[in-house]
Design an enzyme around this catalytic site. Structure first.
Site, PDB file in Angstrom:
ATOM      1  N   THR A 275     136.870 110.198  90.040  1.00  0.00           N
ATOM      2  CA  THR A 275     137.267 109.092  89.162  1.00  0.00           C
ATOM      3  C   THR A 275     136.304 107.934  89.409  1.00  0.00           C
ATOM      4  O   THR A 275     136.253 107.397  90.510  1.00  0.00           O
ATOM      5  CB  THR A 275     138.713 108.668  89.492  1.00  0.00           C
ATOM      6  OG1 THR A 275     139.553 109.808  89.343  1.00  0.00           O
ATOM      7  CG2 THR A 275     139.178 107.550  88.567  1.00  0.00           C
TER       8      THR A 275
ATOM      9  N   LEU B 138     144.658 116.586  87.566  1.00  0.00           N
ATOM     10  CA  LEU B 138     145.654 117.377  88.295  1.00  0.00           C
ATOM     11  C   LEU B 138     146.518 116.498  89.188  1.00  0.00           C
ATOM     12  O   LEU B 138     146.093 115.433  89.633  1.00  0.00           O
ATOM     13  CB  LEU B 138     144.977 118.476  89.112  1.00  0.00           C
ATOM     14  CG  LEU B 138     144.011 118.098  90.243  1.00  0.00           C
ATOM     15  CD1 LEU B 138     144.730 117.676  91.501  1.00  0.00           C
ATOM     16  CD2 LEU B 138     143.090 119.265  90.541  1.00  0.00           C
TER      17      LEU B 138
ATOM     18  N   GLU C 131     148.664 116.460  92.747  1.00  0.00           N
ATOM     19  CA  GLU C 131     148.879 117.178  93.997  1.00  0.00           C
ATOM     20  C   GLU C 131     150.293 117.743  93.989  1.00  0.00           C
ATOM     21  O   GLU C 131     151.216 117.131  93.470  1.00  0.00           O
ATOM     22  CB  GLU C 131     148.686 116.239  95.193  1.00  0.00           C
ATOM     23  CG  GLU C 131     147.231 115.887  95.390  1.00  0.00           C
ATOM     24  CD  GLU C 131     147.006 114.835  96.459  1.00  0.00           C
ATOM     25  OE1 GLU C 131     147.884 114.631  97.304  1.00  0.00           O
ATOM     26  OE2 GLU C 131     145.933 114.218  96.432  1.00  0.00           O
TER      27      GLU C 131
ATOM     28  N   LYS D 233     140.310 108.190  82.007  1.00  0.00           N
ATOM     29  CA  LYS D 233     140.957 108.458  83.302  1.00  0.00           C
ATOM     30  C   LYS D 233     141.652 107.211  83.847  1.00  0.00           C
ATOM     31  O   LYS D 233     142.813 107.253  84.283  1.00  0.00           O
ATOM     32  CB  LYS D 233     139.907 108.974  84.285  1.00  0.00           C
ATOM     33  CG  LYS D 233     140.413 109.196  85.691  1.00  0.00           C
ATOM     34  CD  LYS D 233     141.432 110.307  85.776  1.00  0.00           C
ATOM     35  CE  LYS D 233     142.095 110.291  87.154  1.00  0.00           C
ATOM     36  NZ  LYS D 233     143.190 111.232  87.236  1.00  0.00           N
TER      37      LYS D 233
ATOM     38  N   CYS E 193     145.661 108.173  94.146  1.00  0.00           N
ATOM     39  CA  CYS E 193     145.038 107.762  92.880  1.00  0.00           C
ATOM     40  C   CYS E 193     145.558 106.438  92.324  1.00  0.00           C
ATOM     41  O   CYS E 193     144.772 105.520  92.120  1.00  0.00           O
ATOM     42  CB  CYS E 193     145.208 108.862  91.835  1.00  0.00           C
ATOM     43  SG  CYS E 193     144.251 110.329  92.247  1.00  0.00           S
TER      44      CYS E 193
ATOM     45  N   LYS F 142     144.528 102.972  94.079  1.00  0.00           N
ATOM     46  CA  LYS F 142     143.088 102.634  94.037  1.00  0.00           C
ATOM     47  C   LYS F 142     142.576 102.535  92.592  1.00  0.00           C
ATOM     48  O   LYS F 142     141.725 101.705  92.287  1.00  0.00           O
ATOM     49  CB  LYS F 142     142.271 103.639  94.860  1.00  0.00           C
ATOM     50  CG  LYS F 142     141.962 104.944  94.178  1.00  0.00           C
ATOM     51  CD  LYS F 142     141.023 105.799  95.000  1.00  0.00           C
ATOM     52  CE  LYS F 142     140.788 107.146  94.346  1.00  0.00           C
ATOM     53  NZ  LYS F 142     140.144 107.105  93.048  1.00  0.00           N
TER      54      LYS F 142
HETATM   55  P1  NAD Z   1     139.095 113.901  99.280  1.00  0.00           P
HETATM   56  O1  NAD Z   1     138.870 112.719 100.137  1.00  0.00           O
HETATM   57  O2  NAD Z   1     140.264 114.798  99.543  1.00  0.00           O
HETATM   58  O3  NAD Z   1     137.793 114.828  99.288  1.00  0.00           O
HETATM   59  C1  NAD Z   1     136.490 114.360  99.176  1.00  0.00           C
HETATM   60  C2  NAD Z   1     135.589 115.299  99.971  1.00  0.00           C
HETATM   61  O4  NAD Z   1     134.224 115.008  99.675  1.00  0.00           O
HETATM   62  C3  NAD Z   1     135.742 115.162 101.481  1.00  0.00           C
HETATM   63  O5  NAD Z   1     136.067 116.430 102.032  1.00  0.00           O
HETATM   64  C4  NAD Z   1     134.357 114.688 101.956  1.00  0.00           C
HETATM   65  O6  NAD Z   1     133.996 115.195 103.217  1.00  0.00           O
HETATM   66  C5  NAD Z   1     133.464 115.233 100.849  1.00  0.00           C
HETATM   67  N1  NAD Z   1     132.163 114.576 100.685  1.00  0.00           N
HETATM   68  C6  NAD Z   1     131.886 113.257 100.601  1.00  0.00           C
HETATM   69  N2  NAD Z   1     130.557 113.081 100.396  1.00  0.00           N
HETATM   70  C7  NAD Z   1     129.990 114.306 100.344  1.00  0.00           C
HETATM   71  C8  NAD Z   1     128.660 114.789 100.135  1.00  0.00           C
HETATM   72  N3  NAD Z   1     127.649 113.962  99.922  1.00  0.00           N
HETATM   73  N4  NAD Z   1     128.459 116.110 100.154  1.00  0.00           N
HETATM   74  C9  NAD Z   1     129.480 116.969 100.359  1.00  0.00           C
HETATM   75  N5  NAD Z   1     130.746 116.582 100.551  1.00  0.00           N
HETATM   76  C10 NAD Z   1     131.007 115.264 100.530  1.00  0.00           C
HETATM   77  O7  NAD Z   1     139.166 113.337  97.784  1.00  0.00           O
HETATM   78  P2  NAD Z   1     140.038 113.888  96.539  1.00  0.00           P
HETATM   79  O8  NAD Z   1     141.463 113.486  96.675  1.00  0.00           O
HETATM   80  O9  NAD Z   1     139.711 115.325  96.323  1.00  0.00           O
HETATM   81  O10 NAD Z   1     139.431 112.999  95.359  1.00  0.00           O
HETATM   82  C11 NAD Z   1     138.126 113.210  94.872  1.00  0.00           C
HETATM   83  C12 NAD Z   1     137.978 112.435  93.580  1.00  0.00           C
HETATM   84  O11 NAD Z   1     138.872 112.968  92.590  1.00  0.00           O
HETATM   85  C13 NAD Z   1     138.337 110.951  93.689  1.00  0.00           C
HETATM   86  O12 NAD Z   1     137.482 110.210  92.871  1.00  0.00           O
HETATM   87  C14 NAD Z   1     139.758 110.890  93.158  1.00  0.00           C
HETATM   88  O13 NAD Z   1     140.073 109.635  92.609  1.00  0.00           O
HETATM   89  C15 NAD Z   1     139.726 111.942  92.079  1.00  0.00           C
HETATM   90  N6  NAD Z   1     141.027 112.524  91.773  1.00  0.00           N
HETATM   91  C16 NAD Z   1     141.878 112.850  92.778  1.00  0.00           C
HETATM   92  C17 NAD Z   1     143.111 113.432  92.482  1.00  0.00           C
HETATM   93  C18 NAD Z   1     144.085 113.788  93.590  1.00  0.00           C
HETATM   94  O14 NAD Z   1     145.235 114.070  93.271  1.00  0.00           O
HETATM   95  N7  NAD Z   1     143.673 113.805  94.862  1.00  0.00           N
HETATM   96  C19 NAD Z   1     143.451 113.698  91.147  1.00  0.00           C
HETATM   97  C20 NAD Z   1     142.547 113.384  90.138  1.00  0.00           C
HETATM   98  C21 NAD Z   1     141.328 112.791  90.470  1.00  0.00           C
END
Ligand code: NAD
Length: 490
Positions: free
Chosen positions: A178, A209, A211, A263, A319, A322
């Site tokens: 996002t 999605l 969680e 989004k 989400c 933030k």
């Molecule tokens: P998260 O913190 O669970 O996972 C992020 C991962 O990225 C971590 O494991 C980290 O080690 C890895 N990472 C960071 N920099 C990296 C790099 N350069 N190379 C390889 N790996 C790297 O985050 P998340 O909850 O999966 O969220 C990710 C994005 O998706 C965010 O922008 C969030 O807003 C969005 N999002 C999340 C959800 C949710 O329910 N969690 C839903 C929709 C959208």
């Protein structure tokens, strides 16, 4: 879940036909010279022909967190060859050993199936995963930047630069994280600067999605949003999502800026809906109305809908907090204050704090020296995610007020242990209630929805129940022997 899961595993013959040798897990990471020459250097005409025939796409997923892992696993279940990359060596080690590092129902089985089929693998080697990929997804975190509320784009931009250094041929770099409006253009510029001769496109594909229901949400989405700037990128993205297109889930193609905005607008709207009913709940308490009845009466109106109308202790999670902050910040930056969103943020904070008063009042005006058993600490059921959970506001306030706090959560202890010091973790609600002065239901896990209230009340020193998810009723509580009961908006 059945063996064929969502029906994408056995793909239609038309899609399977004309398939080039698959990029196996081993091939993706170790790759023999022959395999590389076959799969990693395809010319545009070949790629377009493959798309026309319905080819398995080669996907690199950068960031293997909640979104990256679920997306990677589901894309592999669509039949694509997926390599998931993360910087976190320990996380990748666990995934390579077949262990899922997060709690998400159904994920482990789906992951195992696709690893066994040779379509899914995990690595810390970004360069190897990216080279030859049709699409590289950025799914890294975009947390709130310290101090100013902006989305922190450090991880996204760092990933973009690493991708630019590793790509050797055409690929679509897709932002799934996002990100504020303008980020995809910034990603494009960063890649262009780092690799001036590289042929590539960027695309925005925000993820919706939830969680706890992530696989179903990914496999049966309300819509897929794709911000694209070229037909070639559109074709690649269309092919990746072909199984959903075939099943007539709406796919919305739009420009980059609109995709990014959709989004934030969607999340801010949902946060507003929750906060609206939470505020109505306050007034219900004052005027003697029942917010559950009110929400039902509202939700039956087709224009309103019944989702996100459950009064509770305030929204949390990875989400909404933030993303509302980042939208508010975006508005300020463009001299267009998002006044509704700014108010929602303030009201939500107040609602979380109000829960502390509720518990304190229930305990007779002070929690000092009281034993309080809190059931549920994750921000919602069916996840182990603790990010911005209401428990992180409420539990420290109880500890600070001198309460002896016991916590029970089916999945929250691993993350929560470091975040909630000074508490006693227990594995059973009835044990936690033993000689307690108050039980608080904070997250409505199934095991807390079906409590034997009589048994619970009998164990307590003073049977008091703060039902902050409105799971039970005052009548249930009274009948079970509770001498005091509070809920939200009733
Ligand atoms: P998260 O913190 O669970 O996972 C992020 C991962 O990225 C971590 O494991 C980290 O080690 C890895 N990472 C960071 N920099 C990296 C790099 N350069 N190379 C390889 N790996 C790297 O985050 P998340 O909850 O999966 O969220 C990710 C994005 O998706 C965010 O922008 C969030 O807003 C969005 N999002 C999340 C959800 C949710 O329910 N969690 C839903 C929709 C959208």
């Amino acid at each position: 879940m059945s063996l064929t899961g969502y029906g994408f595993y056995a793909r239609p013959n038309a899609i399977m036909s004309g398939q080039s040798p698959p990029r196996t897990a081993a091939g993706a990471i170790l790759g023999s010279a022959a395999l590389f020459s076959l799969t990693f250097h395809r010319d545009p005409a070949q790629q377009i022909a493959e798309i026309a025939q319905g080819q398995a796409m080669k996907i690199a997923m950068i960031g293997t967190g909640y979104v990256g892992l679920v997306s990677g696993v589901c894309f592999s279940d669509f039949g694509h060859d997926v390599v998931c990359v993360d910087k976190d060596q320990a996380k990748i080690g666990r995934l390579q050993a077949g262990e899922v590092p997060i709690y998400e129902p159904g994920l482990e089985a789906l992951m195992a199936r696709n690893v066994a089929a040779g379509r899914l693998s995990f690595t810390t080697d970004l360069a190897a995963a990216v080279d030859g990929a049709d699409a590289v997804f950025i799914a890294v975190g975009t947390p709130t930047r310290r101090g100013d509320g902006h989305a922190d784009l450090t991880y996204v931009m760092a990933a973009a630069e690493e991708i630019a250094a590793a790509l050797t041929g055409y690929s679509v770099v897709v932002t799934k994280s996002t990100v504020p409006v303008g980020t995809n253009r910034a990603v494009k510029q960063a890649i262009r600067k780092a690799a001036p001769a590289l042929e590539f496109d960027v695309a925005s594909n925000p993820e919706f999605l939830r969680e706890g229901a992530a696989i179903d949400d990914f496999m049966r989405p309300d819509r897929v949003v794709l911000g694209v700037t070229s037909d070639r990128a559109k074709d690649v993205m269309g092919e990746i999502y072909r199984p959903l297109f075939l099943r007539e889930f709406p796919i919305l193609y739009t420009d980059l800026e609109s995709a990014e905005m959709i989004k934030y607008a969607a999340n801010a709207f949902l946060a507003t809906k929750i906060t609206f009913i939470n505020e109505i709940a306050l007034l219900c308490e004052r005027v003697g109305a029942d917010v559950k009845e009110v929400a039902r009466g509202m939700g039956l109106d087709g224009r309103i809908g019944n989702k996100f109308l459950h009064a509770g202790p305030g929204y949390g999670g990875s989400c909404f907090p933030k993303d509302t902050q980042a939208l508010a910040r975006m508005g300020q930056d463009h001299a267009c204050p998002m006044q509704i969103t700014e108010t929602v943020i303030k009201v939500n904070d107040a609602i979380k704090r109000r829960m502390i008063d509720k518990i304190t009042d229930l305990c007779g005006g002070s929690v000092n020296g009281k034993v309080v058993a809190v059931l549920g600490v994750t921000f919602k059921p069916n996840t182990d995610d603790m990010r911005d959970a209401p428990s992180l506001t409420i539990v420290p306030a109880l500890v600070g007020g001198g309460a002896k706090v016991r916590l029970v959560d089916p999945q929250g202890a691993r993350e929560g242990a470091a975040l909630l010091p000074g508490v006693h973790w227990m594995d059973d609600a009835y044990k936690a209630a033993q000689k307690a002065d108050c039980v608080v239901i904070l997250t409505e896990w199934n095991e807390f929805r079906g409590l034997d209230l009589k048994k619970l009340a009998r164990k307590m020193a003073v049977p008091r129940l703060a039902d902050l998810r409105n799971v039970y009723s005052a009548r249930d509580a009274r009948k079970a022997g509770f001498e005091a009961y509070v809920s939200v908006g009733r």
